[in-house]
Every structure is written in structure tokens, then in C-alpha cells.
Design a protein around this motif. Sequence first.
Motif, PDB file in Angstrom:
ATOM      1  N   LYS A  78     -13.938  -4.481  13.547  1.00  0.00           N
ATOM      2  CA  LYS A  78     -13.909  -5.530  12.583  1.00  0.00           C
ATOM      3  C   LYS A  78     -13.756  -4.782  11.126  1.00  0.00           C
ATOM      4  CE  LYS A  78     -15.694  -9.317  15.333  1.00  0.00           C
ATOM      5  NZ  LYS A  78     -16.782 -10.578  15.272  1.00  0.00           N
ATOM      6  N   LEU A  79     -14.688  -4.106  10.927  1.00  0.00           N
ATOM      7  CA  LEU A  79     -14.674  -3.167   9.548  1.00  0.00           C
ATOM      8  C   LEU A  79     -13.196  -2.631   9.302  1.00  0.00           C
ATOM      9  CD1 LEU A  79     -18.274  -2.013   9.338  1.00  0.00           C
ATOM     10  CD2 LEU A  79     -17.397  -3.757   7.675  1.00  0.00           C
ATOM     11  N   VAL A  80     -12.914  -1.937  10.364  1.00  0.00           N
ATOM     12  CA  VAL A  80     -11.675  -1.219  10.228  1.00  0.00           C
ATOM     13  C   VAL A  80     -10.439  -1.989   9.938  1.00  0.00           C
ATOM     14  CG1 VAL A  80      -9.955   0.730  10.802  1.00  0.00           C
ATOM     15  CG2 VAL A  80     -12.340   0.884  11.188  1.00  0.00           C
ATOM     16  N   GLU A  81     -10.583  -3.166  10.801  1.00  0.00           N
ATOM     17  CA  GLU A  81      -9.329  -4.218  10.453  1.00  0.00           C
ATOM     18  C   GLU A  81      -9.303  -4.617   9.161  1.00  0.00           C
ATOM     19  OE1 GLU A  81     -10.057  -6.869  13.670  1.00  0.00           O
ATOM     20  OE2 GLU A  81      -8.802  -6.002  15.347  1.00  0.00           O
ATOM     21  N   ILE A  82     -10.694  -4.959   8.475  1.00  0.00           N
ATOM     22  CA  ILE A  82     -10.540  -5.467   7.254  1.00  0.00           C
ATOM     23  C   ILE A  82     -10.064  -4.475   6.201  1.00  0.00           C
ATOM     24  CG2 ILE A  82     -12.316  -6.003   5.258  1.00  0.00           C
ATOM     25  CD1 ILE A  82     -13.917  -7.345   7.383  1.00  0.00           C
ATOM     26  N   LEU A  83     -10.517  -3.218   6.450  1.00  0.00           N
ATOM     27  CA  LEU A  83     -10.080  -1.974   5.483  1.00  0.00           C
ATOM     28  C   LEU A  83      -8.395  -1.960   5.659  1.00  0.00           C
ATOM     29  CD1 LEU A  83     -10.325   0.515   3.898  1.00  0.00           C
ATOM     30  CD2 LEU A  83     -10.676   1.938   6.140  1.00  0.00           C
ATOM     31  N   SER A  84      -7.905  -2.127   6.800  1.00  0.00           N
ATOM     32  CA  SER A  84      -6.626  -2.017   7.090  1.00  0.00           C
ATOM     33  C   SER A  84      -5.722  -3.055   6.501  1.00  0.00           C
ATOM     34  CB  SER A  84      -6.024  -2.110   8.586  1.00  0.00           C
ATOM     35  OG  SER A  84      -6.080  -3.332   8.978  1.00  0.00           O
ATOM     36  N   LEU A  85      -6.224  -4.255   6.261  1.00  0.00           N
ATOM     37  CA  LEU A  85      -5.735  -5.303   5.172  1.00  0.00           C
ATOM     38  C   LEU A  85      -5.360  -4.627   3.694  1.00  0.00           C
ATOM     39  CD1 LEU A  85      -7.246  -8.547   6.684  1.00  0.00           C
ATOM     40  CD2 LEU A  85      -4.970  -7.917   7.004  1.00  0.00           C
ATOM     41  N   TYR A  86      -6.455  -4.215   3.524  1.00  0.00           N
ATOM     42  CA  TYR A  86      -6.373  -3.800   1.917  1.00  0.00           C
ATOM     43  C   TYR A  86      -5.610  -2.574   2.008  1.00  0.00           C
ATOM     44  CZ  TYR A  86     -10.567  -6.628   0.409  1.00  0.00           C
ATOM     45  OH  TYR A  86     -11.398  -7.612   0.224  1.00  0.00           O
ATOM     46  N   ALA A  87      -5.673  -1.756   2.983  1.00  0.00           N
ATOM     47  CA  ALA A  87      -4.889  -0.547   2.795  1.00  0.00           C
ATOM     48  C   ALA A  87      -3.223  -1.109   2.815  1.00  0.00           C
ATOM     49  CB  ALA A  87      -5.063   0.416   4.129  1.00  0.00           C
ATOM     50  N   GLY A  88      -2.853  -2.381   3.499  1.00  0.00           N
ATOM     51  CA  GLY A  88      -1.613  -2.816   3.478  1.00  0.00           C
ATOM     52  C   GLY A  88      -1.393  -3.283   2.108  1.00  0.00           C
ATOM     53  N   PHE A  89      -2.208  -3.800   1.626  1.00  0.00           N
ATOM     54  CA  PHE A  89      -1.869  -4.331   0.229  1.00  0.00           C
ATOM     55  C   PHE A  89      -1.822  -3.065  -0.850  1.00  0.00           C
ATOM     56  CE2 PHE A  89      -3.651  -8.568   1.609  1.00  0.00           C
ATOM     57  CZ  PHE A  89      -2.678  -9.234   1.147  1.00  0.00           C
ATOM     58  N   GLY A  90      -2.436  -2.250  -0.635  1.00  0.00           N
ATOM     59  CA  GLY A  90      -2.600  -0.815  -1.525  1.00  0.00           C
ATOM     60  C   GLY A  90      -1.353  -0.183  -1.325  1.00  0.00           C
ATOM     61  N   ILE A  91      -0.686  -0.075  -0.061  1.00  0.00           N
ATOM     62  CA  ILE A  91       0.441   0.508   0.303  1.00  0.00           C
ATOM     63  C   ILE A  91       1.393  -0.105  -0.588  1.00  0.00           C
ATOM     64  CG2 ILE A  91       2.098   1.073   2.191  1.00  0.00           C
ATOM     65  CD1 ILE A  91      -0.398   1.938   3.800  1.00  0.00           C
ATOM     66  N   TYR A  92       1.526  -1.542  -0.198  1.00  0.00           N
ATOM     67  CA  TYR A  92       2.597  -2.476  -0.952  1.00  0.00           C
ATOM     68  C   TYR A  92       2.693  -2.180  -2.423  1.00  0.00           C
ATOM     69  CZ  TYR A  92       4.794  -6.528  -2.724  1.00  0.00           C
ATOM     70  OH  TYR A  92       5.826  -7.169  -3.393  1.00  0.00           O
ATOM     71  N   ASN A  93       1.294  -2.147  -3.132  1.00  0.00           N
ATOM     72  CA  ASN A  93       1.258  -1.544  -4.650  1.00  0.00           C
ATOM     73  C   ASN A  93       1.765  -0.617  -4.839  1.00  0.00           C
ATOM     74  OD1 ASN A  93       0.103  -4.350  -4.991  1.00  0.00           O
ATOM     75  ND2 ASN A  93      -1.962  -3.512  -4.818  1.00  0.00           N
ATOM     76  N   THR A  94       1.458   0.520  -4.239  1.00  0.00           N
ATOM     77  CA  THR A  94       2.006   1.873  -4.556  1.00  0.00           C
ATOM     78  C   THR A  94       3.499   2.116  -4.572  1.00  0.00           C
ATOM     79  OG1 THR A  94       1.797   2.594  -2.105  1.00  0.00           O
ATOM     80  CG2 THR A  94      -0.078   3.064  -3.963  1.00  0.00           C
ATOM     81  N   LEU A  95       4.094   1.208  -3.324  1.00  0.00           N
ATOM     82  CA  LEU A  95       5.508   1.328  -3.353  1.00  0.00           C
ATOM     83  C   LEU A  95       6.386   0.384  -4.450  1.00  0.00           C
ATOM     84  CD1 LEU A  95       6.134   0.278   0.406  1.00  0.00           C
ATOM     85  CD2 LEU A  95       6.148   2.722  -0.550  1.00  0.00           C
ATOM     86  N   VAL A  96       5.422  -0.552  -5.209  1.00  0.00           N
ATOM     87  CA  VAL A  96       5.807  -1.139  -6.099  1.00  0.00           C
ATOM     88  C   VAL A  96       6.031  -0.373  -7.260  1.00  0.00           C
ATOM     89  CG1 VAL A  96       5.544  -3.073  -7.645  1.00  0.00           C
ATOM     90  CG2 VAL A  96       5.590  -3.621  -5.354  1.00  0.00           C
ATOM     91  N   TYR A  97       4.819   0.593  -7.537  1.00  0.00           N
ATOM     92  CA  TYR A  97       4.743   1.268  -8.601  1.00  0.00           C
ATOM     93  C   TYR A  97       5.910   2.529  -8.543  1.00  0.00           C
ATOM     94  CZ  TYR A  97       0.031  -0.406  -9.416  1.00  0.00           C
ATOM     95  OH  TYR A  97      -1.177  -1.352  -9.626  1.00  0.00           O
ATOM     96  N   ASP A  98       6.084   3.020  -7.155  1.00  0.00           N
ATOM     97  CA  ASP A  98       7.083   3.842  -7.221  1.00  0.00           C
ATOM     98  C   ASP A  98       8.485   3.327  -7.537  1.00  0.00           C
ATOM     99  OD1 ASP A  98       5.280   5.736  -6.042  1.00  0.00           O
ATOM    100  OD2 ASP A  98       5.722   5.320  -4.124  1.00  0.00           O
TER     101      ASP A  98
END
Length: 567
Positions: free
Chosen positions: A155-175
Motif C-alpha cells: 500500500k505504501l509503494v502504491e501511494i508512492l507510485s501515485l506521487y511518482a506519476g504526478f512527479g513524472i508528469y510535472n517533469t515532462l511538462v517542465y521539459d
Amino acid sequence: MILSGLEEHFQVIDGFYRECLDLLNESSIVSLLNRVAALATSVTNACYCICGMVDDEDEFELDSLALYGFTQVELELLNAQRNIRTPWVENIHAEESFTIVQGKDFPEAYYIFPERKPFISSMLFVPIIREGVKIGSIILLNKIGAQQFSTGDRKLVEILSLYAGFGIYNTLVYDQIAVREETLSKRNEDLALLNELARISVSALNQQEKIIDESMRHVMGYLDIEVGEFFLRDDENPDEYRLVFMKGHTFQTSLFGFSTVKDGEGIVGQVAASGKRYVFSEKEIEVVNQKKATQVQLNYVVILPLITNEGVIGVICLGTKLIGDSELLNVQFISSITNWVATLIQDFRLRRESKRVAILEERQRIGMDLHDGVIQSIYGVGLTLEHARLLIDNDPGQATERIQNAISALNATIRDIRSYIMNLKPERLTNENLIQSLRRLANDFYSNTFINTTFEPDVVNLDGLSEESANTIYLICKEALSNITKHAKASDVFIRFREEQDGYSLLIQDNGSGFLLDQERKPSSHGVGNMITRAKQLGGEMRFDSAPGVGTTLEARLPRKNEKRLS
């Protein structure tokens, strides 16, 4: 003790969420994935963590790979196992998270290492999902202190993956923003170059050499070009191109060994003939470098045509030293620049040609003015002097008066010539209005020819008549009266100047010998043609009515100010 343990647990969870939130501030994919791998390993007590993006071309491979917990020896072992076809760490083809332990049911697809090294005793897999699409994977291996990963770990890693997904999206937007800013910056630089070329076209209106020189220097400086040459099509020999600019080598002629080239001759001539750019091969560049005429070894040479609606008017040769494919010249942009330079050259040539036409038109205008004004005035003086010669024996007083009139007419003609030189109307129109000038012409005509002359003005207001139109009517009238004197053998002449609703008209009628309207005129006879040309230039028209034995009628019609008709 129990309360202290709970407080410690909540502190760990609180710290976990704070670190998850910090992921959203990352602007680099690699840095983000490394932080995700470290945090996942920490909260689950895993020995290894593999975190990466799904490869766009192969979903079984991981891109931007982040590894955590591997020793240097283990990394070297993985590198040794790597080959071209098999990735050294495979992705797991699954859309949902799961846990698994080593045993007889361990699926073959989950052996993510070649040759199954390092050994996997337990695994926790959590996909990174963004908007329903799998974009990455978190793979945790070998739970320390337990046989397998727990439900809480999952469950903790699934929560982490959600934040990771948002973070990846943000970095792609930054790029994307960074790419756009870089693109905009490049476009601004490109526009600056185009603006500079536009400035050159304005500052070097009458200097073709300056346009070429400054354009080439700006293009070479902007694109870091080491060698540049410009071949321009010769005006007198359209099939030949001559070298007008060269920079970057020590030769007195072109880098290719010539100063002029014919259409279709050699690579430069072939580009001129075909209108298509040519990029040198490695062997061709090697031949150029062997000449040792440049300060650097070139590894990119391109020849481009300069094309206008007149065809190819020039050829540009550019050579540069590049580090790699990523730094290859933007040939499409260079082609746009060469088209712009071609436009500058064509614009210069059009301006030059328009000046030539203007000079010819000015010569024609002067010729018409001389014929319609000065020559006719001198002809009138000649008639006056001839009349004085006939009177000198029988009536000396009248002869003297005629001679004095001739002197006054010659002085007036001299003033007219000075006015023509200054591109002004005849001086005798300056200090009197058109009706007065026409009346004087009629009186002078009668005095010189003894032909009965009637002048009938019907004009209320001359404000609708431009200065140029007034001068034209005056000259047409003068030309017509001169023609009557020389050719018509008339005894009566009627002149009418009338104001009409849409303009003004001048009618001149005689009862002379007349002529055939379709009869071919002598090459030296310009009178009728001059009258027609003058009227058309002001949007007006000339009409003639004549036949042998019945006299001639001509009428000039000119529009009011700002009402010129298309001729």
C-alpha cells in the motif's frame, strides 16, 4: 512504551508523505526516479529497488533506469551479462501490483536479470500509472528480515507510485516548457537575423555588392560557418555565374578553383541548373580538405541555389566544422535565408530597372515638352520673322514690330527651356490661369498666321483641374495649332474650353485639308502621338475626327482631380 511506538510509526508515515510531496518539485526524470527508488527501499526494508520509465519502443525494457541497493560488484556483474539483444534488466509486463516469493510457482517472466543473477527471493511490483496508462515500474526485491513483502509495504509503494506519476508528469511538462523556451529563443535569434537582413536591404538600396557582403557575413556569423562563397548570375551572360564573395580560405579564386562557372558546369553549375541544393559526401569533403586552404578541417559542405520568380540568380556555398550529427546545420532554415537573400538581390535589380525605365520616361517627357513647347515656339518665331522680311520694304514700322514680337517670343522660349530643365511647367502658365494662356495662344496664332481664330471658354471654376492637367491642355492646344499651321491650310479655327460634370474638355476645329485617320505617319511626326500620350497619362482621352477636304476636329477630355480613369 506502546504510545511511544505509535508516535514513532506516525512520525515515519508523516516523513514518508512529506518526501512524497517533495517529488512534485523535481524537474529531472533521472533525479526523480532515484529518489523514488531510495524512498521505496527505505519504507519497505528492501535489499534492491529498480525504478524506471516504460520504453516507448519496447514495453519490456526500462528507460531512464534508477538502481538502488546494488553493490559495485553486482553492477559490474549485470554489465558483464549485457548484450545487444537482451536488456540487462527487463521490465515486468503487468498492469497491477503484486507480491511474490521464491518457490516452485515463481513465474519465468519475473526473472528480470539475465542468467538469474543476482538471486531473487521475494518481489514487490507496483506499476506507475498516469491517466490510466502505465508509464513506469517500481520493482522491489528481497525483503530484509522477512520472507516476503507485506500488504502494508504494497500500500505504501502504491501511494508512492501515485506521487511518482504526478512527479513524472510535472517533469515532462517542465521539459516541454524548456524545449518551447529553447525553440522560442532560437526563433527570436532567427528573427533577429531576418531583421538584420531587412536592415541591410534598406541601408544598401543602391549597392548590390554591399547587400551580398553584409548578408553573407551575418549568415556565416550566426551559423558559425567557416567558409562561404557567393556566385551571382551575370547580367550580360545569363548562363554564367561569377564569384562575388568569398571568405574563410586562402585561395585567390573559389575553393573549387575557378572565379566563373557556366550553367550546368561542375557541382556549382549543376546546382544553378537544377535549382536543388547539394550536400558533399565524405570523399568530396576529403578532397576539399586536402587543398589545405582553410584554417579548420571541414566536415560539412552544402551548396544552395538562390531562387526567385526569374529562376536561379545565384549560388551560395557554405562549409563548416561540426562535432556531431546533433549539430548539423538546419538546411531548411538556411534555405529560407538564401531565399530571403535572393529576394534582396531581386528587389535591388527591380529598383535598378525601375530607375532605368524612369530615365527613359524622363527622356520621353523632355522630348515631348521640347516638341510640343519649345520647338513649336521657335517655329512660330520663324513665321513671325518671315512675315517681317516680307514687310521690311513696304512697311518698315510693321516689320520692326514683328521683329520685336519675335524677340519677346524667343525670350519666353528661353524661360520655358529653363523651366523644363527644372521639371517645371512653362513659365507662361505660372503667372496666368489656363483660360488666359489659351486666349493668348489663340491671339498669337491669329497674329502669326492671319487665320480667323475664335476662342470660346465655358468654365466657371478651375479648382477641379490639377496643375499637371492644366499644363497638358495648354501643350495639346499649342501642338494642335502648330499642326494646323504646318499642314491644314485652313482659313478658320474654332477653340472651345469647357467645364463638364466629370472633368474638362478642349475642342479644336479647323476647316482645312484634313487627313486619313488610319494613314501611317512619318517616323519624325510625333505631334498626334504626343497628344494621345499626354492625355492617357492623366487618365484622359483624345478623340480625332478628320477626312481629306473636310477639315479636322480633335477633343481632349481630362478628369477632375482624384478622378483619374484607368487607361
